[in-house]
Write a protein that holds these residues in place. Structure first.
Motif, PDB file in Angstrom:
ATOM      1  N   UNK A 121       7.828   7.797   9.665  1.00  0.00           N
ATOM      2  CA  UNK A 121       8.022   7.434  11.067  1.00  0.00           C
ATOM      3  C   UNK A 121       9.481   7.091  11.347  1.00  0.00           C
ATOM      4  N   UNK A 122      10.131   6.425  10.406  1.00  0.00           N
ATOM      5  CA  UNK A 122      11.554   6.119  10.558  1.00  0.00           C
ATOM      6  C   UNK A 122      12.377   7.400  10.599  1.00  0.00           C
ATOM      7  N   UNK A 123      12.031   8.339   9.729  1.00  0.00           N
ATOM      8  CA  UNK A 123      12.769   9.602   9.702  1.00  0.00           C
ATOM      9  C   UNK A 123      12.551  10.402  10.988  1.00  0.00           C
ATOM     10  N   UNK A 124      11.343  10.377  11.528  1.00  0.00           N
ATOM     11  CA  UNK A 124      11.055  11.152  12.743  1.00  0.00           C
ATOM     12  C   UNK A 124      11.806  10.614  13.949  1.00  0.00           C
ATOM     13  N   UNK A 125      12.160   9.341  13.941  1.00  0.00           N
ATOM     14  CA  UNK A 125      12.813   8.724  15.100  1.00  0.00           C
ATOM     15  C   UNK A 125      14.332   8.795  15.033  1.00  0.00           C
ATOM     16  N   UNK A 126      14.894   9.415  13.996  1.00  0.00           N
ATOM     17  CA  UNK A 126      16.356   9.517  13.904  1.00  0.00           C
ATOM     18  C   UNK A 126      16.807  10.860  14.471  1.00  0.00           C
TER      19      UNK A 126
ATOM     20  N   UNK B 212      14.965   1.352   7.965  1.00  0.00           N
ATOM     21  CA  UNK B 212      13.874   1.108   7.017  1.00  0.00           C
ATOM     22  C   UNK B 212      13.648  -0.385   6.832  1.00  0.00           C
ATOM     23  N   UNK B 213      14.726  -1.148   6.721  1.00  0.00           N
ATOM     24  CA  UNK B 213      14.596  -2.600   6.548  1.00  0.00           C
ATOM     25  C   UNK B 213      13.874  -3.219   7.741  1.00  0.00           C
ATOM     26  N   UNK B 214      14.269  -2.799   8.963  1.00  0.00           N
ATOM     27  CA  UNK B 214      13.625  -3.339  10.158  1.00  0.00           C
ATOM     28  C   UNK B 214      12.163  -2.915  10.230  1.00  0.00           C
ATOM     29  N   UNK B 215      11.851  -1.662   9.900  1.00  0.00           N
ATOM     30  CA  UNK B 215      10.471  -1.184   9.936  1.00  0.00           C
ATOM     31  C   UNK B 215       9.608  -1.896   8.902  1.00  0.00           C
TER      32      UNK B 215
ATOM     33  N   UNK C  64       0.860  -1.177   0.000  1.00  0.00           N
ATOM     34  CA  UNK C  64       0.000   0.000   0.000  1.00  0.00           C
ATOM     35  C   UNK C  64       0.905   1.238   0.000  1.00  0.00           C
ATOM     36  N   UNK C  65       0.889   2.085  -1.041  1.00  0.00           N
ATOM     37  CA  UNK C  65       1.763   3.266  -1.084  1.00  0.00           C
ATOM     38  C   UNK C  65       1.580   4.193   0.113  1.00  0.00           C
ATOM     39  N   UNK C  66       0.329   4.360   0.590  1.00  0.00           N
ATOM     40  CA  UNK C  66       0.109   5.214   1.747  1.00  0.00           C
ATOM     41  C   UNK C  66       0.776   4.671   2.998  1.00  0.00           C
ATOM     42  N   UNK C  67       0.699   3.352   3.187  1.00  0.00           N
ATOM     43  CA  UNK C  67       1.345   2.734   4.339  1.00  0.00           C
ATOM     44  C   UNK C  67       2.857   2.863   4.249  1.00  0.00           C
ATOM     45  N   UNK C  68       3.393   2.686   3.044  1.00  0.00           N
ATOM     46  CA  UNK C  68       4.841   2.824   2.839  1.00  0.00           C
ATOM     47  C   UNK C  68       5.278   4.239   3.207  1.00  0.00           C
ATOM     48  N   UNK C  69       4.511   5.238   2.775  1.00  0.00           N
ATOM     49  CA  UNK C  69       4.860   6.628   3.079  1.00  0.00           C
ATOM     50  C   UNK C  69       4.865   6.881   4.585  1.00  0.00           C
ATOM     51  N   UNK C  70       3.837   6.372   5.283  1.00  0.00           N
ATOM     52  CA  UNK C  70       3.759   6.600   6.734  1.00  0.00           C
ATOM     53  C   UNK C  70       4.907   5.925   7.470  1.00  0.00           C
TER      54      UNK C  70
END
Length: 293
Positions: free
Chosen positions: A210-215, A262-265, A200-206
């Motif tokens: 989220x990964x970027x916000x946690x770095x 990203x791989x782990x998420x 789902x492209x929307x899920x991929x974007x979210x």
């Protein structure tokens, strides 16, 4: 005592004996030694004053280190230049008599010193116009690193391998230079990601956001964003774009850290990263019998 005094007088007479004549001034070994020592003191004092200006005097009024170094360097060369002229004048040497020497130097410049003069004036342009400054992250040709020193003839760049590369100043004036931190230290890093067509492209974007916000190294402003790049042959291709001010020297390290996360998420959210797919079509047919003679 009389013998020692006579020897000292003879030594003084030898030191003050004219060696050459420049115009109406006689230059002795003692006068030459005095000029060399005085000029050396001026050069050392100018260097000390440059460090004092860049490191202490202008710290509170000029916050940019590159600006302080540029001002200190310009002042250093002005002090040396005018100090040298003042020493010659005080030694009784008429500068108008050096016109012949200046003509000879000019002739030498015309034949073999073009590069030196080119680098000299390029250094002045860099110090005054300041397209680069100490502390900038730049890329010129195949060299990529931090500017650590700008001199009148060359500029020193330190790479990520802690190697100092000395580049003539004319390279920065005549060639294209990429300055990654000309206005600020913020740079954007792009991380390409491919996912399965079943995702789902929307899920991929979210998940990517989220990964970027946690770095901790990624800035909140400008905010990270995700670009749906293209429909690939075997994957949906996205691009996560983030901003950082701490990894300007090491963007590959930040990209590597993000790939791990990203791989782990994706694994936790069931998002598949596909393998390249190739469709092979085998066409069957009959082989005609061989002709017999």
């Amino acid at each position: 005592m009389d013998i020692l005094r006579e020897h000292l007088l003879d030594l003084w007479s030898l030191l003050t004996r004219p060696l050459i004549s420049i115009g109406q001034a006689d230059v002795s070994f003692w006068k030459l030694l005095t000029i060399v020592v005085t000029v050396s003191i001026i050069v050392i004092s100018a260097r000390f004053l440059k460090k004092l200006i860049a490191g202490r005097l202008l710290v509170t009024t000029v916050h940019d280190e590159g600006t302080r170094v540029a001002l200190g360097t310009i002042l250093q060369y002005l002090i040396v230049f005018f100090g040298f002229l003042l020493v010659l004048q005080s030694a009784g040497i008429d500068l108008s008599t050096l016109t012949v020497l200046s003509g000879t130097i000019g002739l030498g410049i015309g034949f073999g010193l073009q590069n030196i003069v080119d680098n000299f004036f390029s250094g002045l342009i860099i110090l005054l116009e300041r397209p680069i400054k100490v502390g900038d992250r730049i890329e010129v040709g195949s060299v990529y690193g931090d500017v650590t020193r700008i001199a009148i003839r060359s500029t020193t760049i330190r790479t990520n391998d802690n190697i100092n590369i000395i580049i003539p100043n004319s390279e920065f004036v005549s060639k294209q230079v990429t300055n990654w931190s000309h206005t600020d230290r913020n740079v954007r890093v792009s991380i390409p990601v491919g996912v399965s067509y079943r995702s789902d492209p929307g899920k991929v974007r979210n998940v990517l956001l989220a990964v970027a916000d946690n770095h901790p190294a990624i800035l909140e402003r400008p905010a990270p964003d995700v670009i749906f790049h293209e429909f690939g042959n075997s994957s949906l291709n996205f691009e996560l774009r983030v901003w950082t001010s701490t990894h300007i020297q090491t963007p590959k390290i930040l990209r590597s850290e993000m790939n791990y996360r990203i791989f782990e998420a994706f694994r936790q959210h069931g998002i598949e990263i596909p393998f390249p797919q190739r469709d092979i079509h085998i066409k069957s047919g009959t082989i005609p019998p061989a002709e017999t003679g």
